[in-house]
Motif scaffolding. Structure first.
Motif, PDB file in Angstrom:
ATOM      1  N   LYS A 165       0.811  -1.216   0.000  1.00  0.00           N
ATOM      2  CA  LYS A 165       0.000   0.000   0.000  1.00  0.00           C
ATOM      3  C   LYS A 165       0.847   1.270   0.000  1.00  0.00           C
ATOM      4  CE  LYS A 165      -0.533   0.182   5.054  1.00  0.00           C
ATOM      5  NZ  LYS A 165       0.290   1.373   5.265  1.00  0.00           N
ATOM      6  N   ASP A 166       2.130   1.137   0.344  1.00  0.00           N
ATOM      7  CA  ASP A 166       3.019   2.301   0.403  1.00  0.00           C
ATOM      8  C   ASP A 166       3.806   2.537  -0.883  1.00  0.00           C
ATOM      9  OD1 ASP A 166       2.422   2.973   3.103  1.00  0.00           O
ATOM     10  OD2 ASP A 166       3.755   1.368   3.790  1.00  0.00           O
ATOM     11  N   TYR A 167       3.794   1.570  -1.792  1.00  0.00           N
ATOM     12  CA  TYR A 167       4.670   1.657  -2.957  1.00  0.00           C
ATOM     13  C   TYR A 167       4.436   2.936  -3.761  1.00  0.00           C
ATOM     14  CZ  TYR A 167       5.545  -3.397  -2.284  1.00  0.00           C
ATOM     15  OH  TYR A 167       5.879  -4.626  -1.774  1.00  0.00           O
ATOM     16  N   HIS A 168       3.174   3.355  -3.887  1.00  0.00           N
ATOM     17  CA  HIS A 168       2.872   4.510  -4.745  1.00  0.00           C
ATOM     18  C   HIS A 168       3.379   5.823  -4.149  1.00  0.00           C
ATOM     19  CE1 HIS A 168      -0.434   4.831  -1.865  1.00  0.00           C
ATOM     20  NE2 HIS A 168      -0.663   6.058  -2.310  1.00  0.00           N
ATOM     21  N   ASN A 169       3.823   5.775  -2.906  1.00  0.00           N
ATOM     22  CA  ASN A 169       4.369   6.967  -2.250  1.00  0.00           C
ATOM     23  C   ASN A 169       5.893   6.997  -2.217  1.00  0.00           C
ATOM     24  OD1 ASN A 169       1.947   8.320  -1.625  1.00  0.00           O
ATOM     25  ND2 ASN A 169       1.597   6.953   0.124  1.00  0.00           N
ATOM     26  N   VAL A 170       6.533   6.089  -2.921  1.00  0.00           N
ATOM     27  CA  VAL A 170       8.000   6.054  -2.986  1.00  0.00           C
ATOM     28  C   VAL A 170       8.425   6.056  -4.453  1.00  0.00           C
ATOM     29  CG1 VAL A 170      10.108   4.896  -2.244  1.00  0.00           C
ATOM     30  CG2 VAL A 170       8.040   4.713  -0.836  1.00  0.00           C
ATOM     31  N   PHE A 171       8.951   7.179  -4.900  1.00  0.00           N
ATOM     32  CA  PHE A 171       9.330   7.366  -6.298  1.00  0.00           C
ATOM     33  C   PHE A 171      10.829   7.138  -6.512  1.00  0.00           C
ATOM     34  CE2 PHE A 171       5.356   9.513  -6.262  1.00  0.00           C
ATOM     35  CZ  PHE A 171       4.970   9.853  -7.558  1.00  0.00           C
ATOM     36  N   VAL A 172      11.171   6.776  -7.733  1.00  0.00           N
ATOM     37  CA  VAL A 172      12.544   6.879  -8.226  1.00  0.00           C
ATOM     38  C   VAL A 172      12.551   8.066  -9.191  1.00  0.00           C
ATOM     39  CG1 VAL A 172      14.463   5.728  -9.359  1.00  0.00           C
ATOM     40  CG2 VAL A 172      12.845   4.392  -7.997  1.00  0.00           C
ATOM     41  N   LYS A 173      13.467   8.996  -8.957  1.00  0.00           N
ATOM     42  CA  LYS A 173      13.506  10.260  -9.703  1.00  0.00           C
ATOM     43  C   LYS A 173      14.826  10.356 -10.456  1.00  0.00           C
ATOM     44  CE  LYS A 173      13.556  15.271  -8.728  1.00  0.00           C
ATOM     45  NZ  LYS A 173      13.352  16.301  -7.679  1.00  0.00           N
ATOM     46  N   ARG A 223       3.189   9.319 -21.453  1.00  0.00           N
ATOM     47  CA  ARG A 223       2.848   8.117 -22.229  1.00  0.00           C
ATOM     48  C   ARG A 223       3.771   6.957 -21.885  1.00  0.00           C
ATOM     49  NH1 ARG A 223       1.632  11.888 -26.453  1.00  0.00           N
ATOM     50  NH2 ARG A 223       3.777  11.779 -27.230  1.00  0.00           N
ATOM     51  N   LEU A 224       5.033   7.268 -21.616  1.00  0.00           N
ATOM     52  CA  LEU A 224       5.973   6.216 -21.203  1.00  0.00           C
ATOM     53  C   LEU A 224       5.558   5.602 -19.871  1.00  0.00           C
ATOM     54  CD1 LEU A 224       9.455   7.805 -22.036  1.00  0.00           C
ATOM     55  CD2 LEU A 224       8.418   5.828 -23.158  1.00  0.00           C
ATOM     56  N   GLY A 225       4.975   6.448 -18.999  1.00  0.00           N
ATOM     57  CA  GLY A 225       4.510   5.918 -17.721  1.00  0.00           C
ATOM     58  C   GLY A 225       4.911   6.711 -16.491  1.00  0.00           C
ATOM     59  N   VAL A 226       5.598   7.860 -16.663  1.00  0.00           N
ATOM     60  CA  VAL A 226       5.992   8.620 -15.473  1.00  0.00           C
ATOM     61  C   VAL A 226       4.754   9.225 -14.819  1.00  0.00           C
ATOM     62  CG1 VAL A 226       8.232   9.183 -16.501  1.00  0.00           C
ATOM     63  CG2 VAL A 226       6.384  10.861 -16.591  1.00  0.00           C
ATOM     64  N   LYS A 227       4.834   9.392 -13.507  1.00  0.00           N
ATOM     65  CA  LYS A 227       3.715   9.939 -12.741  1.00  0.00           C
ATOM     66  C   LYS A 227       3.916  11.407 -12.374  1.00  0.00           C
ATOM     67  CE  LYS A 227       1.661   5.983 -12.782  1.00  0.00           C
ATOM     68  NZ  LYS A 227       0.538   5.786 -13.728  1.00  0.00           N
ATOM     69  N   ARG A 228       5.154  11.882 -12.428  1.00  0.00           N
ATOM     70  CA  ARG A 228       5.446  13.285 -12.136  1.00  0.00           C
ATOM     71  C   ARG A 228       6.549  13.772 -13.068  1.00  0.00           C
ATOM     72  NH1 ARG A 228       4.623  15.183  -6.934  1.00  0.00           N
ATOM     73  NH2 ARG A 228       2.877  14.116  -5.975  1.00  0.00           N
ATOM     74  N   ILE A 229       6.542  15.105 -13.304  1.00  0.00           N
ATOM     75  CA  ILE A 229       7.585  15.744 -14.095  1.00  0.00           C
ATOM     76  C   ILE A 229       8.075  16.959 -13.329  1.00  0.00           C
ATOM     77  CG2 ILE A 229       8.088  17.004 -16.230  1.00  0.00           C
ATOM     78  CD1 ILE A 229       5.826  15.256 -17.522  1.00  0.00           C
ATOM     79  N   GLY A 230       9.361  17.007 -13.055  1.00  0.00           N
ATOM     80  CA  GLY A 230       9.963  18.152 -12.383  1.00  0.00           C
ATOM     81  C   GLY A 230      10.507  19.122 -13.413  1.00  0.00           C
ATOM     82  N   THR A 231      10.084  20.389 -13.324  1.00  0.00           N
ATOM     83  CA  THR A 231      10.507  21.364 -14.331  1.00  0.00           C
ATOM     84  C   THR A 231      10.453  22.774 -13.778  1.00  0.00           C
ATOM     85  OG1 THR A 231       9.955  22.327 -16.489  1.00  0.00           O
ATOM     86  CG2 THR A 231       8.137  21.399 -15.229  1.00  0.00           C
ATOM     87  N   SER A 232      11.401  23.587 -14.204  1.00  0.00           N
ATOM     88  CA  SER A 232      11.385  25.006 -13.852  1.00  0.00           C
ATOM     89  C   SER A 232      10.552  25.800 -14.851  1.00  0.00           C
ATOM     90  CB  SER A 232      12.818  25.555 -13.811  1.00  0.00           C
ATOM     91  OG  SER A 232      13.444  25.402 -15.070  1.00  0.00           O
ATOM     92  N   SER A 233       9.925  25.107 -15.795  1.00  0.00           N
ATOM     93  CA  SER A 233       9.150  25.759 -16.848  1.00  0.00           C
ATOM     94  C   SER A 233       7.723  25.231 -16.888  1.00  0.00           C
ATOM     95  CB  SER A 233       9.820  25.526 -18.200  1.00  0.00           C
ATOM     96  OG  SER A 233      11.162  25.947 -18.176  1.00  0.00           O
ATOM     97  N   ALA A 234       7.131  25.028 -15.734  1.00  0.00           N
ATOM     98  CA  ALA A 234       5.817  24.399 -15.671  1.00  0.00           C
ATOM     99  C   ALA A 234       4.761  25.196 -16.435  1.00  0.00           C
ATOM    100  CB  ALA A 234       5.401  24.213 -14.212  1.00  0.00           C
ATOM    101  N   LYS A 235       4.737  26.500 -16.248  1.00  0.00           N
ATOM    102  CA  LYS A 235       3.721  27.308 -16.928  1.00  0.00           C
ATOM    103  C   LYS A 235       3.940  27.311 -18.437  1.00  0.00           C
ATOM    104  CE  LYS A 235       1.178  31.681 -16.720  1.00  0.00           C
ATOM    105  NZ  LYS A 235       0.815  31.607 -18.134  1.00  0.00           N
ATOM    106  N   THR A 236       5.200  27.417 -18.848  1.00  0.00           N
ATOM    107  CA  THR A 236       5.513  27.382 -20.278  1.00  0.00           C
ATOM    108  C   THR A 236       5.021  26.084 -20.896  1.00  0.00           C
ATOM    109  OG1 THR A 236       7.474  28.733 -19.887  1.00  0.00           O
ATOM    110  CG2 THR A 236       7.378  27.551 -21.965  1.00  0.00           C
ATOM    111  N   ILE A 237       5.275  24.978 -20.222  1.00  0.00           N
ATOM    112  CA  ILE A 237       4.840  23.674 -20.717  1.00  0.00           C
ATOM    113  C   ILE A 237       3.314  23.599 -20.739  1.00  0.00           C
ATOM    114  CG2 ILE A 237       4.739  21.210 -20.131  1.00  0.00           C
ATOM    115  CD1 ILE A 237       7.658  21.503 -19.139  1.00  0.00           C
TER     116      ILE A 237
END
Length: 247
Positions: A165-173, A223-237
Protein backbone atom coordinates in the motif's frame (compact mmCIF):
# COMPACT_ATOMS: atom_id res chain seq x y z
CA UNK A 1 -5.89 14.70 -18.65
CA UNK A 2 -4.81 17.78 -16.72
CA UNK A 3 -1.09 18.24 -17.45
CA UNK A 4 -0.80 20.57 -14.44
CA UNK A 5 -1.40 17.66 -12.09
CA UNK A 6 1.76 15.98 -13.37
CA UNK A 7 3.96 19.06 -12.96
CA UNK A 8 6.22 19.72 -9.98
CA UNK A 9 7.04 23.38 -10.60
CA UNK A 10 10.65 23.77 -9.53
CA UNK A 11 13.01 26.51 -8.40
CA UNK A 12 16.12 25.25 -6.62
CA UNK A 13 18.81 27.86 -7.26
CA UNK A 14 20.49 29.48 -4.30
CA UNK A 15 21.09 33.23 -4.42
CA UNK A 16 24.73 32.54 -5.24
CA UNK A 17 23.87 30.17 -8.09
CA UNK A 18 21.40 32.69 -9.50
CA UNK A 19 23.93 35.51 -9.04
CA UNK A 20 21.35 37.46 -7.05
CA UNK A 21 21.01 38.94 -3.60
CA UNK A 22 19.26 36.81 -0.99
CA UNK A 23 16.25 39.12 -1.07
CA UNK A 24 15.93 39.07 -4.87
CA UNK A 25 16.27 35.29 -4.98
CA UNK A 26 13.63 34.95 -2.28
CA UNK A 27 11.32 37.12 -4.36
CA UNK A 28 11.77 34.76 -7.32
CA UNK A 29 10.81 31.85 -5.07
CA UNK A 30 7.79 33.80 -3.83
CA UNK A 31 6.68 34.41 -7.43
CA UNK A 32 7.17 30.72 -8.26
CA UNK A 33 4.99 29.72 -5.32
CA UNK A 34 2.30 32.21 -6.33
CA UNK A 35 2.40 30.95 -9.91
CA UNK A 36 1.95 27.36 -8.68
CA UNK A 37 -1.07 28.52 -6.67
CA UNK A 38 -2.56 30.47 -9.58
CA UNK A 39 -1.95 27.70 -12.12
CA UNK A 40 -2.98 24.90 -9.73
CA UNK A 41 0.11 22.83 -10.36
CA UNK A 42 0.48 19.59 -8.43
CA UNK A 43 3.42 20.80 -6.38
CA UNK A 44 5.98 23.54 -5.85
CA UNK A 45 9.53 22.20 -5.39
CA UNK A 46 11.84 24.54 -3.46
CA UNK A 47 14.85 24.54 -1.17
CA UNK A 48 14.27 23.61 2.50
CA UNK A 49 14.76 27.17 3.77
CA UNK A 50 11.81 28.33 1.66
CA UNK A 51 9.30 25.74 2.86
CA UNK A 52 7.88 27.86 5.69
CA UNK A 53 7.14 30.72 3.31
CA UNK A 54 5.46 28.35 0.87
CA UNK A 55 3.29 26.85 3.60
CA UNK A 56 2.12 30.29 4.70
CA UNK A 57 1.32 31.43 1.17
CA UNK A 58 -0.49 28.23 0.22
CA UNK A 59 -2.50 28.15 3.46
CA UNK A 60 -3.49 31.81 3.08
CA UNK A 61 -4.66 31.10 -0.46
CA UNK A 62 -6.58 28.01 0.64
CA UNK A 63 -4.76 26.18 -2.15
CA UNK A 64 -4.24 22.44 -2.63
CA UNK A 65 -0.74 22.86 -4.09
CA UNK A 66 1.68 20.49 -2.37
CA UNK A 67 5.09 21.55 -1.07
CA UNK A 68 8.15 19.52 -2.01
CA UNK A 69 11.73 20.03 -0.98
CA UNK A 70 15.12 18.49 -1.66
CA UNK A 71 17.25 16.71 0.93
CA UNK A 72 21.05 16.49 0.79
CA UNK A 73 20.96 18.41 -2.46
CA UNK A 74 22.58 18.23 -4.94
CA UNK A 75 25.36 15.70 -4.26
CA UNK A 76 23.79 13.26 -1.79
CA UNK A 77 27.07 12.62 0.02
CA UNK A 78 26.09 13.50 3.60
CA UNK A 79 26.04 10.99 6.42
CA UNK A 80 22.71 9.30 7.01
CA UNK A 81 22.06 11.09 10.31
CA UNK A 82 22.54 14.46 8.56
CA UNK A 83 20.14 13.46 5.80
CA UNK A 84 17.53 12.42 8.32
CA UNK A 85 17.96 15.58 10.39
CA UNK A 86 17.43 17.76 7.32
CA UNK A 87 14.35 15.74 6.36
CA UNK A 88 12.98 15.95 9.90
CA UNK A 89 13.27 19.74 9.83
CA UNK A 90 11.50 19.86 6.47
CA UNK A 91 8.70 17.75 7.92
CA UNK A 92 8.47 20.11 10.90
CA UNK A 93 8.16 23.01 8.44
CA UNK A 94 5.24 21.22 6.72
CA UNK A 95 6.82 19.91 3.53
CA UNK A 96 4.56 17.33 1.88
CA UNK A 97 7.17 15.54 -0.20
CA UNK A 98 10.85 14.79 0.39
CA UNK A 99 13.16 14.37 -2.60
CA UNK A 100 16.35 12.79 -1.28
CA UNK A 101 19.51 12.72 -3.38
CA UNK A 102 20.64 9.16 -2.89
CA UNK A 103 24.34 8.60 -2.27
CA UNK A 104 24.95 7.48 -5.83
CA UNK A 105 28.73 7.76 -5.44
CA UNK A 106 28.59 5.24 -2.58
CA UNK A 107 26.54 3.00 -4.85
CA UNK A 108 29.14 3.33 -7.60
CA UNK A 109 31.83 2.33 -5.10
CA UNK A 110 29.89 -0.84 -4.33
CA UNK A 111 28.78 0.24 -0.85
CA UNK A 112 25.42 -1.43 -1.33
CA UNK A 113 24.63 -1.97 2.36
CA UNK A 114 25.02 1.76 3.01
CA UNK A 115 22.67 2.62 0.16
CA UNK A 116 20.07 0.09 1.33
CA UNK A 117 20.22 1.49 4.85
CA UNK A 118 19.70 4.98 3.45
CA UNK A 119 16.69 3.90 1.41
CA UNK A 120 15.08 2.14 4.37
CA UNK A 121 15.69 4.90 6.92
CA UNK A 122 14.74 7.80 4.64
CA UNK A 123 11.61 6.03 3.45
CA UNK A 124 10.54 5.07 6.96
CA UNK A 125 10.89 8.65 8.19
CA UNK A 126 8.79 9.92 5.30
CA UNK A 127 6.06 7.32 5.47
CA UNK A 128 5.51 7.45 9.25
CA UNK A 129 4.97 11.18 8.80
CA UNK A 130 2.59 10.62 5.86
CA UNK A 131 4.96 12.13 3.31
CA UNK A 132 5.75 11.11 -0.25
CA UNK A 133 9.41 10.12 -0.68
CA UNK A 134 11.48 10.32 -3.86
CA UNK A 135 15.02 9.10 -4.45
CA UNK A 136 17.04 11.09 -6.98
CA UNK A 137 19.53 8.74 -8.63
CA UNK A 138 21.28 11.33 -10.89
CA UNK A 139 21.15 9.45 -14.18
CA UNK A 140 23.80 11.64 -15.84
CA UNK A 141 26.36 10.35 -13.33
CA UNK A 142 25.52 6.71 -14.10
CA UNK A 143 25.99 4.26 -16.94
CA UNK A 144 22.94 2.49 -18.33
CA UNK A 145 23.85 -0.61 -16.32
CA UNK A 146 24.14 1.48 -13.17
CA UNK A 147 20.74 3.10 -13.81
CA UNK A 148 19.26 -0.39 -14.09
CA UNK A 149 21.06 -1.62 -10.96
CA UNK A 150 20.27 1.39 -8.76
CA UNK A 151 16.62 1.54 -9.82
CA UNK A 152 16.33 -2.17 -9.09
CA UNK A 153 18.12 -1.79 -5.75
CA UNK A 154 15.69 0.89 -4.57
CA UNK A 155 12.69 -1.13 -5.81
CA UNK A 156 13.85 -4.37 -4.20
CA UNK A 157 14.67 -2.65 -0.90
CA UNK A 158 11.24 -1.03 -0.71
CA UNK A 159 9.41 -4.23 -1.66
CA UNK A 160 11.36 -6.20 0.96
CA UNK A 161 10.83 -3.74 3.80
CA UNK A 162 7.51 -1.93 3.27
CA UNK A 163 3.90 -2.78 2.52
CA UNK A 164 2.39 -2.80 -0.94
CA UNK A 165 0.00 0.00 0.00
CA UNK A 166 3.02 2.30 0.40
CA UNK A 167 4.67 1.66 -2.96
CA UNK A 168 2.87 4.51 -4.75
CA UNK A 169 4.37 6.97 -2.25
CA UNK A 170 8.00 6.05 -2.99
CA UNK A 171 9.33 7.37 -6.30
CA UNK A 172 12.54 6.88 -8.23
CA UNK A 173 13.51 10.26 -9.70
CA UNK A 174 15.95 10.86 -12.52
CA UNK A 175 17.95 13.98 -11.79
CA UNK A 176 18.84 17.02 -9.71
CA UNK A 177 19.28 19.19 -12.80
CA UNK A 178 22.55 20.44 -11.29
CA UNK A 179 24.95 17.71 -12.39
CA UNK A 180 27.63 19.07 -14.73
CA UNK A 181 28.12 16.81 -17.73
CA UNK A 182 30.91 16.73 -20.30
CA UNK A 183 30.56 17.68 -23.95
CA UNK A 184 27.06 19.07 -23.50
CA UNK A 185 25.48 15.70 -22.78
CA UNK A 186 22.00 15.77 -21.16
CA UNK A 187 22.04 16.04 -17.38
CA UNK A 188 18.36 15.23 -16.91
CA UNK A 189 15.58 12.99 -18.09
CA UNK A 190 15.76 11.45 -21.56
CA UNK A 191 13.52 8.84 -23.13
CA UNK A 192 16.20 6.10 -22.93
CA UNK A 193 17.06 6.77 -19.26
CA UNK A 194 13.43 7.09 -18.19
CA UNK A 195 12.60 3.86 -20.02
CA UNK A 196 15.33 2.04 -18.08
CA UNK A 197 14.04 3.48 -14.81
CA UNK A 198 10.44 2.51 -15.55
CA UNK A 199 11.42 -1.02 -16.52
CA UNK A 200 13.44 -1.56 -13.35
CA UNK A 201 11.63 0.41 -10.64
CA UNK A 202 8.13 -0.99 -11.20
CA UNK A 203 5.90 -1.10 -9.09
CA UNK A 204 7.42 2.13 -7.73
CA UNK A 205 6.45 5.27 -9.68
CA UNK A 206 9.00 7.35 -11.61
CA UNK A 207 9.51 11.11 -11.68
CA UNK A 208 11.22 12.60 -14.75
CA UNK A 209 13.21 15.68 -13.76
CA UNK A 210 15.47 17.88 -15.83
CA UNK A 211 15.35 18.41 -19.56
CA UNK A 212 11.59 18.38 -20.14
CA UNK A 213 10.95 21.72 -21.85
CA UNK A 214 7.88 21.37 -24.05
CA UNK A 215 4.33 20.09 -23.76
CA UNK A 216 5.08 17.39 -26.34
CA UNK A 217 8.07 16.18 -24.31
CA UNK A 218 5.98 16.16 -21.14
CA UNK A 219 3.22 14.19 -22.84
CA UNK A 220 5.78 11.71 -24.17
CA UNK A 221 7.07 11.13 -20.64
CA UNK A 222 3.52 10.58 -19.40
CA UNK A 223 2.85 8.12 -22.23
CA UNK A 224 5.97 6.22 -21.20
CA UNK A 225 4.51 5.92 -17.72
CA UNK A 226 5.99 8.62 -15.47
CA UNK A 227 3.71 9.94 -12.74
CA UNK A 228 5.45 13.29 -12.14
CA UNK A 229 7.58 15.74 -14.10
CA UNK A 230 9.96 18.15 -12.38
CA UNK A 231 10.51 21.36 -14.33
CA UNK A 232 11.38 25.01 -13.85
CA UNK A 233 9.15 25.76 -16.85
CA UNK A 234 5.82 24.40 -15.67
CA UNK A 235 3.72 27.31 -16.93
CA UNK A 236 5.51 27.38 -20.28
CA UNK A 237 4.84 23.67 -20.72
CA UNK A 238 1.23 23.94 -19.56
CA UNK A 239 0.67 26.80 -22.00
CA UNK A 240 2.04 24.70 -24.86
CA UNK A 241 5.14 26.80 -25.43
CA UNK A 242 8.86 25.94 -25.63
CA UNK A 243 11.14 26.68 -22.69
CA UNK A 244 14.73 27.82 -22.95
CA UNK A 245 15.45 26.86 -19.33
CA UNK A 246 17.97 24.11 -18.66
CA UNK A 247 15.95 22.27 -16.01
Amino acid sequence: MDIRQYLDSTYLKTAEQANLSESKNKEIVRKAIQEAIDEEFKLIMIRPDMVKMAKEMISNANSRVLIGTVIDFPEGKSELDEKLAEAQQAIKNHADELDYVINYEAFKRGEIHQVKEEVISCTRLGLINHKVVKFIIEVAALTDDQIIQLSSLIKNTIVANFEEKDYHNVFVKSSTGFYVTKEGKPNGATVPTITLMLENSNPLPVKAAGGVRTLDEALEMIRLGVKRIGTSSAKTIADGNVSTENY
